[in-house]
Design a protein around this motif. Sequence first.
Motif, mmCIF file in Angstrom:
data_model
loop_
_atom_site.group_PDB
_atom_site.id
_atom_site.type_symbol
_atom_site.label_atom_id
_atom_site.label_comp_id
_atom_site.label_asym_id
_atom_site.label_seq_id
_atom_site.Cartn_x
_atom_site.Cartn_y
_atom_site.Cartn_z
ATOM 1 N N ILE A 93 13.094 11.221 18.041
ATOM 2 C CA ILE A 93 11.856 11.034 18.068
ATOM 3 C C ILE A 93 11.155 11.239 16.931
ATOM 4 O O ILE A 93 11.464 12.452 16.072
ATOM 5 N N LYS A 94 10.093 10.595 16.600
ATOM 6 C CA LYS A 94 9.369 10.454 15.601
ATOM 7 C C LYS A 94 7.770 10.578 15.674
ATOM 8 O O LYS A 94 7.416 10.315 16.600
ATOM 9 N N LEU A 95 7.056 10.866 14.440
ATOM 10 C CA LEU A 95 5.621 11.021 14.738
ATOM 11 C C LEU A 95 4.988 9.649 14.591
ATOM 12 O O LEU A 95 5.645 8.582 13.839
ATOM 13 N N ASN A 96 3.945 9.483 15.175
ATOM 14 C CA ASN A 96 3.227 8.067 14.748
ATOM 15 C C ASN A 96 2.853 7.724 13.461
ATOM 16 O O ASN A 96 2.702 8.868 12.634
ATOM 17 N N GLU A 97 2.002 6.882 13.079
ATOM 18 C CA GLU A 97 1.560 6.708 11.803
ATOM 19 C C GLU A 97 0.595 7.508 11.096
ATOM 20 O O GLU A 97 0.554 8.086 10.164
ATOM 21 N N SER A 145 0.533 1.760 6.923
ATOM 22 C CA SER A 145 -0.547 2.018 6.163
ATOM 23 C C SER A 145 -0.078 3.187 5.112
ATOM 24 O O SER A 145 -0.655 3.315 4.022
ATOM 25 N N SER A 146 0.328 4.201 5.736
ATOM 26 C CA SER A 146 0.515 5.322 5.023
ATOM 27 C C SER A 146 1.487 5.200 3.832
ATOM 28 O O SER A 146 1.472 6.003 2.920
ATOM 29 N N PHE A 147 2.348 4.489 3.974
ATOM 30 C CA PHE A 147 3.529 4.140 3.123
ATOM 31 C C PHE A 147 3.140 2.852 2.224
ATOM 32 O O PHE A 147 3.266 3.260 0.975
ATOM 33 N N ILE A 148 2.503 1.839 2.400
ATOM 34 C CA ILE A 148 2.398 0.732 1.664
ATOM 35 C C ILE A 148 1.386 1.045 0.762
ATOM 36 O O ILE A 148 1.708 0.257 -0.337
ATOM 37 N N GLY A 149 0.483 1.967 0.796
ATOM 38 C CA GLY A 149 -0.303 2.257 -0.190
ATOM 39 C C GLY A 149 0.109 2.789 -1.374
ATOM 40 O O GLY A 149 -0.081 2.507 -2.591
ATOM 41 N N LYS A 150 1.158 3.714 -1.071
ATOM 42 C CA LYS A 150 1.988 4.443 -2.173
ATOM 43 C C LYS A 150 2.982 3.302 -2.810
ATOM 44 O O LYS A 150 3.403 3.492 -4.105
ATOM 45 N N TYR A 227 10.821 -12.215 2.634
ATOM 46 C CA TYR A 227 9.296 -12.586 2.872
ATOM 47 C C TYR A 227 8.871 -13.614 1.696
ATOM 48 O O TYR A 227 7.854 -13.916 1.984
ATOM 49 N N GLY A 228 10.035 -14.014 1.004
ATOM 50 C CA GLY A 228 9.494 -15.370 0.090
ATOM 51 C C GLY A 228 8.537 -15.031 -0.867
ATOM 52 O O GLY A 228 8.593 -13.904 -1.517
ATOM 53 N N SER A 229 7.584 -15.743 -0.963
ATOM 54 C CA SER A 229 6.478 -15.464 -1.935
ATOM 55 C C SER A 229 5.344 -14.784 -1.515
ATOM 56 O O SER A 229 4.556 -14.358 -2.016
ATOM 57 N N SER A 230 5.485 -13.876 -0.191
ATOM 58 C CA SER A 230 4.671 -13.118 0.390
ATOM 59 C C SER A 230 4.610 -11.846 -0.497
ATOM 60 O O SER A 230 5.618 -10.947 0.203
ATOM 61 N N THR A 231 3.879 -11.469 -1.335
ATOM 62 C CA THR A 231 3.904 -10.201 -2.052
ATOM 63 C C THR A 231 3.367 -8.942 -1.392
ATOM 64 O O THR A 231 3.684 -7.892 -1.668
ATOM 65 N N ASP A 232 2.570 -9.309 -0.255
ATOM 66 C CA ASP A 232 2.201 -8.164 0.702
ATOM 67 C C ASP A 232 3.197 -7.927 2.003
ATOM 68 O O ASP A 232 2.890 -7.315 2.760
ATOM 69 N N PHE A 233 4.158 -8.807 1.848
ATOM 70 C CA PHE A 233 4.939 -8.588 3.170
ATOM 71 C C PHE A 233 4.444 -8.802 4.486
ATOM 72 O O PHE A 233 4.792 -8.098 5.259
ATOM 73 N N SER A 234 3.579 -9.499 4.548
ATOM 74 C CA SER A 234 3.049 -9.951 5.712
ATOM 75 C C SER A 234 3.464 -11.258 6.511
ATOM 76 O O SER A 234 2.893 -11.210 7.783
#
Length: 274
Positions: A93-97, A145-150, A227-234
Amino acid sequence: MKRKDKGFTLIEIIVVLVIIAILAAIVVPVVSGYVEDAKDTKIINKAHNVLTVTKSESVWLYARGELLAKVNDTAWHKEVMEKAEVDGEMVSIKLNESQTSTGDFVVKIDGKYVSFNDAKQEFTLSNDLSNITIHEQVRNELLSSSFIGKINDYFNIASRPERLDSEGPNTGSVLLEMLKEKGYDLNNFSFRIYKKYGGSSNTITISNQKITLDMVGSSVEVIQYDYGSSTDFSSEPIVKKATVPIVSKTVKDTQDNEVTYAVFDLNNVDWIIE
């Protein structure tokens, strides 16, 4: 004149038996499917009970500042299952974001594994724990969001690095510590993030076990999200699989000390698209 009753011939009996066999072949799988579906529904309902207990428990634990300590406490895992009145095992079990409540979890109920995706509010049932893949869980966490910022801060520094290794110093170690705090077992994976500036190959590669310097020269199975050319991995990634060699890499940490660690060698890899 009295007529003698005539019985079934051997051919007639064989025809009847064949018809019965055909009907059984059609009906039995259908009935078995209904029975199996009913069992699976019952298992999911039990998993819902576990979810309800973990969420209600986490409210009180967070308020008392005890949630972080409890999430890895196996005694609490057993307590949750008992309160949910479910005969089974809390596998993880893990914590939420936001780390204010419980998030993803895996439970074993009636011989099957149920994983809950907190972001999607979705249950997945599997006969095999190996199908509850760590790769997707880690990938989703890294893009939260908590990881992608770093991660973005790392790629935006003046030297403009193109890759981030989980086993490396600095940001890699920070991300691993964050994952550990959220309840992940760091022995279950390593990862590399590639971000090509202006390129067409932005990827997240995750192994099925932690890699170390002792493993240099051997190989490890990985899943890569391309993700190809998607630099924000979206964008929707292409998911690929391969077995890749492990090599060493040396860089300097924030104190200008040289650090050598294990990395994936992703050159000349024969990928299989999943």
